[in-house]
Scaffold this active site. Structure first.
Site, PDB file in Angstrom:
ATOM      1  N   TYR A 150      49.213  35.722  56.877  1.00 51.43           N
ATOM      2  CA  TYR A 150      48.295  36.191  58.190  1.00 51.43           C
ATOM      3  C   TYR A 150      47.373  35.755  59.261  1.00 51.43           C
ATOM      4  O   TYR A 150      47.368  35.723  59.793  1.00 51.43           O
ATOM      5  CB  TYR A 150      46.764  36.437  56.722  1.00 51.43           C
ATOM      6  CG  TYR A 150      46.962  36.983  55.332  1.00 51.43           C
ATOM      7  CD1 TYR A 150      48.182  37.339  55.667  1.00 51.43           C
ATOM      8  CD2 TYR A 150      45.800  37.325  54.335  1.00 51.43           C
ATOM      9  CE1 TYR A 150      47.972  39.011  54.054  1.00 51.43           C
ATOM     10  CE2 TYR A 150      45.737  37.809  53.740  1.00 51.43           C
ATOM     11  CZ  TYR A 150      46.764  38.831  53.346  1.00 51.43           C
ATOM     12  OH  TYR A 150      46.716  39.388  52.453  1.00 51.43           O
ATOM     13  N   LYS A 175      54.342  28.542  45.160  1.00 50.77           N
ATOM     14  CA  LYS A 175      55.132  29.082  45.431  1.00 50.77           C
ATOM     15  C   LYS A 175      56.462  28.086  45.989  1.00 50.77           C
ATOM     16  O   LYS A 175      56.917  28.492  46.731  1.00 50.77           O
ATOM     17  CB  LYS A 175      55.992  30.850  46.100  1.00 50.77           C
ATOM     18  CG  LYS A 175      56.816  31.401  45.688  1.00 50.77           C
ATOM     19  CD  LYS A 175      56.703  31.408  43.703  1.00 50.77           C
ATOM     20  CE  LYS A 175      58.019  32.246  43.226  1.00 50.77           C
ATOM     21  NZ  LYS A 175      58.502  32.116  41.905  1.00 50.77           N
ATOM     22  N   ASP A 182      53.311  34.104  41.007  1.00 49.36           N
ATOM     23  CA  ASP A 182      53.995  34.665  39.416  1.00 49.36           C
ATOM     24  C   ASP A 182      53.656  34.526  38.537  1.00 49.36           C
ATOM     25  O   ASP A 182      53.415  34.993  37.547  1.00 49.36           O
ATOM     26  CB  ASP A 182      55.325  35.322  40.039  1.00 49.36           C
ATOM     27  CG  ASP A 182      56.061  33.514  40.029  1.00 49.36           C
ATOM     28  OD1 ASP A 182      55.949  32.475  40.201  1.00 49.36           O
ATOM     29  OD2 ASP A 182      57.442  33.571  40.670  1.00 49.36           O
ATOM     30  N   ASP A 228      44.352  36.351  48.402  1.00 56.49           N
ATOM     31  CA  ASP A 228      44.154  37.562  48.055  1.00 56.49           C
ATOM     32  C   ASP A 228      44.697  38.578  47.187  1.00 56.49           C
ATOM     33  O   ASP A 228      44.333  39.725  46.613  1.00 56.49           O
ATOM     34  CB  ASP A 228      45.165  38.373  49.262  1.00 56.49           C
ATOM     35  CG  ASP A 228      44.427  39.506  49.439  1.00 56.49           C
ATOM     36  OD1 ASP A 228      43.368  40.565  49.092  1.00 56.49           O
ATOM     37  OD2 ASP A 228      44.749  39.989  51.148  1.00 56.49           O
ATOM     38  N   ASP A 255      42.613  40.091  42.999  1.00 56.91           N
ATOM     39  CA  ASP A 255      42.998  41.306  43.101  1.00 56.91           C
ATOM     40  C   ASP A 255      43.033  41.852  41.974  1.00 56.91           C
ATOM     41  O   ASP A 255      42.517  42.490  41.132  1.00 56.91           O
ATOM     42  CB  ASP A 255      43.121  42.535  44.263  1.00 56.91           C
ATOM     43  CG  ASP A 255      42.428  42.040  45.267  1.00 56.91           C
ATOM     44  OD1 ASP A 255      41.631  41.496  45.479  1.00 56.91           O
ATOM     45  OD2 ASP A 255      43.103  43.355  45.815  1.00 56.91           O
TER      46      ASP A 255
END
Length: 326
Positions: free
Chosen positions: A120, A167, A199, A223, A227
């Site tokens: 981002y 990750k 993941d 983010d 969610d």
């Protein structure tokens, strides 16, 4: 002491839930000065810019900012506003409330998301018609600042420690630096940590969310994973958030503009009002913060409820019920 609060409703249901939060705050015995400013799609259509300079300057100088939502111009609004308050961490609780039909009612998580870099950072290029690139940025300084905040957070809230989601098995340099820096700071501070691949976390949190408590993660992961957690507790309409900087902060619901119901006065104000409760805590009004949080939780459990939660109440009905319970 008077707190100057920048109020930026934005677009869609931001225009409905933000005034609801202000109403709740005005019902308290606290001296606030609310200063409203514009941002978002409608402002861009009218003026050519989604975030006027005066709105940016207000957020940069106010004690705190209440933001609603932005639509197509979201990246042009919320990212600069977070920059205005020098926000380096996004605090996102994901909690299942009594009386709400949650997929996993045992869910009670807090995500501490790095808020300034990663994918981002905005470094994108279109090299050819066939090729576009995105540069992912990770710095030791930003990772360390997030880690220090995370250590303070778990110590102040009496959590046992936190989980680092990353990750690093694939993004060895960027996520490797993030993981190693956060773990190093935690070790220096004597804070317990464990780690999980992001993941794998997505699977584990759905199967057994109770195994997680505070989760520290890079920008994009925070983010997406928060969610995902919203789906476990009843939807984005129940998730608040805080964008915290060293001297000021911005508070916003995680949900978007919800154009399908905007203007119908049926938007659920819970996430925005809980965000306002987080602002109260940030400003040092812990007792009032707890009272607002309790009033929201009781209203969610006992009603009235907006249509997204199976009720038929309006935004104003829910807001007034919360104020009555205060």
């Amino acid at each position: 002491m008077t707190h100057e609060i920048a109020v930026v409703p934005g677009d869609g249901i931001g225009q409905e839930v933000t005034p609801a939060a202000v109403e709740v705050l005005e019902s308290l015995d606290i001296d606030f000065e609310f200063v409203e400013a514009e941002a978002g799609d409608a402002v861009k259509e009218a003026t050519g810019e989604a975030l006027p300079q005066e709105t940016y300057d207000l957020a940069a100088s106010a004690d705190a900012t209440l933001f609603g939502a932005a639509g197509e111009t979201a990246a042009d609004v919320i990212l600069p506003l977070r920059e205005a308050v020098d926000s380096f961490v996004n605090v996102r609780p994901a909690k299942a409330y009594p009386g709400i039909d949650a997929v996993r009612p045992e869910t009670d998580l807090v995500f501490l998301r790095e808020n300034t870099e990663g994918v981002y950072a905005g470094i994108e290029d279109r090299l050819t018609e066939d090729v576009a690139t995105l540069t992912r940025v990770t710095t030791q300084s930003a990772s360390r600042r997030l880690a220090e905040f995370a250590c303070d957070y778990v110590e102040d809230s009496e959590h046992d420690g936190f989980t680092i989601a990353h990750k690093a098995n694939v993004m060895r340099e960027t996520d490797g630096l993030f993981r190693d820096t956060v773990a190093e700071v935690a070790e220096e501070r004597g804070v317990e940590t464990d780690e999980v691949l992001m993941d794998a976390f997505a699977t584990h949190v759905c199967l057994d969310p109770a195994q997680f408590d505070v989760v520290v993660c890079p920008n994009l992961a925070g983010d997406v994973l928060s969610d995902l957690a919203a789906g476990l507790v009843g939807g984005l309409g129940l998730l608040p958030s805080a964008n915290v900087g060293p001297d000021r902060a911005l508070f916003e619901p995680v949900h978007g503009t919800a154009p399908d119901i905007a203007g119908d006065e049926v938007a659920n104000p819970a996430a925005k009002i809980i965000s306002a409760a987080m602002m109260l805590d940030y400003l040092g009004h812990e007792e009032e913060s707890e009272a607002v949080q309790a009033a929201v939780e009781t209203t969610l459990a006992e009603g009235p409820r907006t249509p997204d939660l199976g009720g038929d109440a309006s935004t104003s009905d829910v807001t007034n019920a919360i104020i009555d319970r205060l």
